[in-house]
Design an enzyme around this catalytic site. Structure first.
Site, PDB file in Angstrom:
ATOM      1  N   GLU A 186       0.779  -1.334   0.095  1.00  0.00           N
ATOM      2  CA  GLU A 186       0.079   0.046  -0.046  1.00  0.00           C
ATOM      3  C   GLU A 186       0.669   1.104   0.148  1.00  0.00           C
ATOM      4  O   GLU A 186       0.280   2.146  -0.238  1.00  0.00           O
ATOM      5  CB  GLU A 186      -1.093   0.036   1.159  1.00  0.00           C
ATOM      6  CG  GLU A 186      -0.425   0.116   2.490  1.00  0.00           C
ATOM      7  CD  GLU A 186      -0.250  -1.483   3.181  1.00  0.00           C
ATOM      8  OE1 GLU A 186       0.005  -2.447   2.294  1.00  0.00           O
ATOM      9  OE2 GLU A 186      -0.168  -1.470   4.376  1.00  0.00           O
ATOM     10  N   ASN A 187       1.950   0.895   0.245  1.00  0.00           N
ATOM     11  CA  ASN A 187       3.014   2.220   0.123  1.00  0.00           C
ATOM     12  C   ASN A 187       3.146   2.800  -1.207  1.00  0.00           C
ATOM     13  O   ASN A 187       3.671   3.921  -1.553  1.00  0.00           O
ATOM     14  CB  ASN A 187       4.139   2.417   0.905  1.00  0.00           C
ATOM     15  CG  ASN A 187       5.028   1.173   0.415  1.00  0.00           C
ATOM     16  OD1 ASN A 187       4.445  -0.041   0.109  1.00  0.00           O
ATOM     17  ND2 ASN A 187       6.598   1.260   0.122  1.00  0.00           N
TER      18      ASN A 187
END
Lengths: 231, 218
Positions: B47-48
């Site tokens: 998700e980064n």
């Protein structure tokens, strides 16, 4: 439009005590490290910092925490910093923890002129306390408001004199949304080139969102969790 | 014998389907990537800001600008793509990711999950967990059946601050595979050599036990 500033000292002029500042980065990846060290040098205090994380004890925003320059942190995850935990538990530091996706979208909304939006994230948890709840498609959502800042400080890989920015790999993270949400946005870049040298097809942040740009002196790019495999 | 972390990861890997985009949390879930069944192709989202996450880099080839959500240095596979955090959570909230695997401190028989805070003790933050559990259709929790003190983590109601409500569908522990349906735990499989009684004893919430409970095939 030439937005080039000579150095970090001049780029950060105007940042004062008690201001709200957004700082890009995820962990120590893609943080504006030259600007952070300059903020430490300037000694501005009472800052509200909006940043996904709070650095580690001796790097990134940890440097400002150490010097007690931060009054309030708005973040999603702060687990890598002992000084942070100490200041939070002792009540010296105000902390607003919000889900990572909501943080990203609140910055984007702030820059995009959208005052608030509904999201399912956090419904039924303590972060939905005192927030408006509304059902869409049979599912409850909570109302989250936009975030803006007096200054947004972002870090990019390449930039041009017009303020157009290109990020590298996962160092992009929160930088593009924060660039949009600053009243004044300062970009520090690894490589600064004259307008016209970047391919317009490849630009991530259009220069309209950036007011000042400078080339960082030095990028340490510290790694938080070095993980490798052997050959 | 109860499963170790690798055993749990191997069992969860059997749930992967060809063509899925998958988000793996920190800890046991990360290990799932090592046991993709042969003949299927999945892509991992972190998700980064990466789709197409590859293995850890070789020593000396690490890049500080290329990390996963656990802040570990990683590599990108062929066809990978990087994006900003708003786009990343658009993928998650918009249900473009088919499976989320994450750890938990507690799960309730209603499908509630707690994994981000122990009041007065540990405050690290939720990171992307609240967005993930509120949005994903298919959430598998990977965890030990009991905590270090031997107390069940599968409860009637969670006691810790919640990360999300009514969202967990499946739990894979060191003892069992359990589905959550109609606000009850349903025992589906046992770890090799583990008896139904052992699982029952380690489960504080209401556990529905069918006549036959097969052993996991790992």
């Amino acid at each position: 439009m030439n937005k080039v500033i000579k150095n970090k000292e001049e780029a950060l002029i105007g940042i004062q005590d008690n201001m709200t500042i957004m700082l890009g980065g995820f962990g120590l990846c893609g943080i504006p490290e030259n600007s952070i060290s300059q903020l430490a040098k300037m000694g501005v205090t009472g800052l509200t910092c909006i940043s996904n994380n709070a650095g580690v004890d001796d790097f990134g925003l940890g440097l400002l925490l150490q010097r007690k320059q931060i009054k309030k942190m708005i973040s999603s995850y702060v687990g890598e910093n002992d000084e942070f935990e100490r200041q939070m538990l002792s009540g010296e530091l105000e902390v607003d923890l919000i889900p990572q996706g909501s943080l990203a979208e609140r910055c984007r909304a702030g820059g995009a002129g959208i005052p608030a939006f509904y999201t399912p994230a956090g419904y039924g948890t303590e972060i939905s306390r005192n927030k408006e709840v509304r059902e869409y498609n049979g599912k409850p959502h909570i109302l989250e408001t936009a975030l803006t800042a007096d200054f947004a400080i972002v870090k990019a890989w390449k930039g041009d004199s017009s303020g157009n920015l290109i990020y590298k790999a996962t160092a992009r993270n929160f930088n593009p949304m924060m660039a949009m949400a600053g009243k004044i946005t300062i970009a520090e870049v690894e490589e600064l080139v004259p307008a016209g040298e970047l391919n317009p097809n490849e630009i991530h942040t259009p220069g309209i969102f950036v007011q000042r740009i400078f080339q960082g002196e030095k990028f340490e790019k510290r790694i938080e969790q070095l993980t490798t495999r052997s050959k | 014998m109860s499963l170790d972390k690798i055993g749990i990861a191997k069992r969860i890997a059997q749930e992967l389907r060809d063509g899925w985009y998958v988000n793996l949390g920190i800890g046991i879930p990360t290990l799932v990537a090592n046991y993709i069944p042969p003949g299927i192709e999945v892509e991992f989202q972190s998700e980064n800001g990466i789709l197409g996450m590859g293995p850890f880099p070789f020593e000396g080839e690490e890049d500080a600008d290329l990390i996963n959500a656990g802040k570990q240095t990683i590599t990108a596979r062929e066809g990978a793509v990087y994006f900003d955090s708003a786009t990343s959570f658009a993928m998650i909230r918009g249900q473009h990711v088919q499976l989320t695997v994450l750890g938990a401190m507690e799960v309730s028989q209603d499908g509630d999950i707690a994994n981000w805070k122990i009041p007065g003790k540990m405050v690290k933050g939720m990171g992307g967990a609240m967005d993930l559990v509120a949005s994903a259709d298919n959430i598998i929790v990977a965890m030990m059946h009991t905590n270090k003190a031997g107390i069940s983590k599968l409860l009637k109601k969670c006691t810790l601050p919640l990360t999300g409500v009514n969202c967990v569908k499946k739990i894979v522990t060191n003892l069992a595979v359990i589905d959550i349906k109609e606000n009850k735990f349903h025992l589906k499989e046992r770890a090799p050599g583990i008896s139904v009684q052992e699982i029952k004893n380690a489960t504080a919430g209401e556990l529905i036990i069918p006549e036959t409970v097969p052993e996991m095939n790992i």
